[in-house]
Design an enzyme around this catalytic site. Structure first.
Site, PDB file in Angstrom:
ATOM      1  N   HIS A   1       8.298   8.034   4.607  1.00  0.00           N
ATOM      2  CA  HIS A   1       9.596   8.662   4.336  1.00  0.00           C
ATOM      3  C   HIS A   1       9.514  10.184   4.307  1.00  0.00           C
ATOM      4  CE1 HIS A   1      11.249   4.727   2.316  1.00  0.00           C
ATOM      5  NE2 HIS A   1      11.255   4.675   3.631  1.00  0.00           N
TER       6      HIS A   1
ATOM      7  N   VAL B   1       7.492  10.876  -1.399  1.00  0.00           N
ATOM      8  CA  VAL B   1       7.552  12.160  -0.717  1.00  0.00           C
ATOM      9  C   VAL B   1       6.755  13.211  -1.487  1.00  0.00           C
ATOM     10  CG1 VAL B   1       9.707  11.617   0.452  1.00  0.00           C
ATOM     11  CG2 VAL B   1       9.802  12.668  -1.822  1.00  0.00           C
TER      12      VAL B   1
HETATM   13  P1  NAD Z   1      12.273   2.817  -6.940  1.00  0.00           P
HETATM   14  O1  NAD Z   1      12.481   3.995  -7.844  1.00  0.00           O
HETATM   15  O2  NAD Z   1      13.443   2.160  -6.320  1.00  0.00           O
HETATM   16  O3  NAD Z   1      11.488   1.715  -7.777  1.00  0.00           O
HETATM   17  C1  NAD Z   1      10.386   2.052  -8.585  1.00  0.00           C
HETATM   18  C2  NAD Z   1       9.698   0.767  -8.993  1.00  0.00           C
HETATM   19  O4  NAD Z   1       8.522   1.135  -9.694  1.00  0.00           O
HETATM   20  C3  NAD Z   1      10.534  -0.123  -9.929  1.00  0.00           C
HETATM   21  O5  NAD Z   1      10.464  -1.463  -9.468  1.00  0.00           O
HETATM   22  C4  NAD Z   1       9.847   0.037 -11.292  1.00  0.00           C
HETATM   23  O6  NAD Z   1       9.869  -1.164 -12.049  1.00  0.00           O
HETATM   24  C5  NAD Z   1       8.427   0.371 -10.872  1.00  0.00           C
HETATM   25  N1  NAD Z   1       7.705   1.183 -11.858  1.00  0.00           N
HETATM   26  C6  NAD Z   1       8.178   2.150 -12.687  1.00  0.00           C
HETATM   27  N2  NAD Z   1       7.189   2.664 -13.404  1.00  0.00           N
HETATM   28  C7  NAD Z   1       6.053   2.024 -13.037  1.00  0.00           C
HETATM   29  C8  NAD Z   1       4.695   2.103 -13.421  1.00  0.00           C
HETATM   30  N3  NAD Z   1       4.283   2.967 -14.362  1.00  0.00           N
HETATM   31  N4  NAD Z   1       3.806   1.282 -12.824  1.00  0.00           N
HETATM   32  C9  NAD Z   1       4.184   0.397 -11.876  1.00  0.00           C
HETATM   33  N5  NAD Z   1       5.456   0.265 -11.470  1.00  0.00           N
HETATM   34  C10 NAD Z   1       6.380   1.076 -12.036  1.00  0.00           C
HETATM   35  O7  NAD Z   1      11.228   3.296  -5.886  1.00  0.00           O
HETATM   36  P2  NAD Z   1      10.971   2.907  -4.375  1.00  0.00           P
HETATM   37  O8  NAD Z   1      11.013   1.426  -4.229  1.00  0.00           O
HETATM   38  O9  NAD Z   1       9.751   3.657  -3.989  1.00  0.00           O
HETATM   39  O10 NAD Z   1      12.211   3.505  -3.554  1.00  0.00           O
HETATM   40  C11 NAD Z   1      12.564   4.841  -3.816  1.00  0.00           C
HETATM   41  C12 NAD Z   1      12.795   5.748  -2.611  1.00  0.00           C
HETATM   42  O11 NAD Z   1      13.069   7.062  -3.131  1.00  0.00           O
HETATM   43  C13 NAD Z   1      11.583   5.901  -1.748  1.00  0.00           C
HETATM   44  O12 NAD Z   1      12.009   5.745  -0.459  1.00  0.00           O
HETATM   45  C14 NAD Z   1      11.085   7.339  -1.948  1.00  0.00           C
HETATM   46  O13 NAD Z   1      11.030   8.030  -0.723  1.00  0.00           O
HETATM   47  C15 NAD Z   1      12.106   8.038  -2.804  1.00  0.00           C
HETATM   48  N6  NAD Z   1      11.527   8.595  -4.045  1.00  0.00           N
HETATM   49  C16 NAD Z   1      10.273   9.137  -4.037  1.00  0.00           C
HETATM   50  C17 NAD Z   1       9.696   9.617  -5.204  1.00  0.00           C
HETATM   51  C18 NAD Z   1       8.303  10.206  -5.139  1.00  0.00           C
HETATM   52  O14 NAD Z   1       7.912  10.702  -4.092  1.00  0.00           O
HETATM   53  N7  NAD Z   1       7.516  10.144  -6.219  1.00  0.00           N
HETATM   54  C19 NAD Z   1      10.400   9.573  -6.400  1.00  0.00           C
HETATM   55  C20 NAD Z   1      11.680   9.025  -6.392  1.00  0.00           C
HETATM   56  C21 NAD Z   1      12.226   8.551  -5.203  1.00  0.00           C
END
Ligand code: NAD
Length: 232
Positions: free
Chosen positions: A108, A92
């Site tokens: 999302h 997001v």
């Molecule tokens: P998740 O947080 O469940 O999983 C993150 C994954 O990324 C993990 O498997 C982890 O091992 C991996 N990871 C962590 N650091 C990494 C790196 N440097 N390089 C590669 N991989 C790495 O995330 P998800 O599966 O996207 O589900 C989370 C939900 O929450 C999504 O639906 C999203 O909408 C929301 N969300 C979004 C954000 C954002 O917009 N940045 C942040 C947090 C949550």
């Protein structure tokens, strides 16, 4: 034969090296909150102040982060790839947008968008929603909510995403834990339709075993490497 039609799915891991915390970090919380308290329609009905404050803080925090090497590499692929390409992000944040990815869908929703539940219109949004500003379209105050797909709500653009997955010959999943459906099922759809499936993730995910190739490491290193391979 080199792939022509590529679908890429990104999750919170692609933004981790920019300093945006992932969702299920080591503590299983999102920025200190249980997801049930900030990412469901029930939570919003129960405690709108907490939920608006949470997303206002996430939106404001975007000012302090920048796209990283993985976002930039995906934008380069988008600019140079001659075949079809669709980047589907669960994120997001606006880091893919700022890096320059154009063929991209936010399944999302987006922090920088507000949705008026009175008139059903969506508006680009930079500021806060906690103080119940009026909707720029209908003028009613107190009906704008974060334009975020919460648990139990239907992700956006599913028709376009499914059509692209069924036509893809390469599917790449980056930085996603495989916990959140329907995104976690994209690999099955693409694989069933004949696509080669590659996963790039820091740790093994819930769905690693379903990919042809699962590469472990930080997205900031693995994504530029894959993009170089694809662009030859
Ligand atoms: P998740 O947080 O469940 O999983 C993150 C994954 O990324 C993990 O498997 C982890 O091992 C991996 N990871 C962590 N650091 C990494 C790196 N440097 N390089 C590669 N991989 C790495 O995330 P998800 O599966 O996207 O589900 C989370 C939900 O929450 C999504 O639906 C999203 O909408 C929301 N969300 C979004 C954000 C954002 O917009 N940045 C942040 C947090 C949550």
């Amino acid at each position: 034969m080199p792939p022509r039609r590529i679908v890429i799915l990104t999750g919170a891991g692609v933004s981790a090296e920019s300093g945006v915390p992932t969702f299920r970090g080591p503590d299983g919380l999102w920025e200190g909150h249980r997801v049930e308290d900030v990412a469901t329609p029930q939570a919003f009905r129960r405690d709108p102040v907490l939920v608006q404050r949470f997303y206002d803080a996430r939106r404001a925090a975007l000012a302090a982060v920048q796209p990283n090497a993985a976002h930039r590499a995906l934008a380069r692929l988008d600019a140079l790839w001659p075949g079809e390409l669709l980047l589907v992000t669960q994120n997001v944040d606006d880091l893919h947008d700022r890096a320059g990815s154009a063929r991209m869908l936010h399944m999302h929703g987006e922090l920088k968008s507000a949705w008026c539940t009175a008139c059903d219109r969506r508006h680009p949004w930079e500021g806060g929603l906690l103080d119940a500003p009026p909707c720029p379209a209908c003028g009613l105050a107190g009906h704008l909510r974060p334009d975020i797909v919460w648990f139990g709500e239907m992700p956006y653009h599913m028709d376009r995403i499914e059509a692209a997955l069924l036509a893809a010959d390469l599917f790449v999943s980056i930085g996603t834990s495989g916990n959140v459906y329907p995104a976690a099922g994209f690999v099955d759809l693409a694989r069933h339709a004949g696509a080669r499936c590659i996963e790039l993730n820091l740790d093994p995910s819930m769905t690693s075993g379903r990919f042809h190739d699962s590469r472990l490491g930080p997205a900031g290193a693995l994504v530029p490497q894959l993009v170089d391979e694809l662009l030859g």
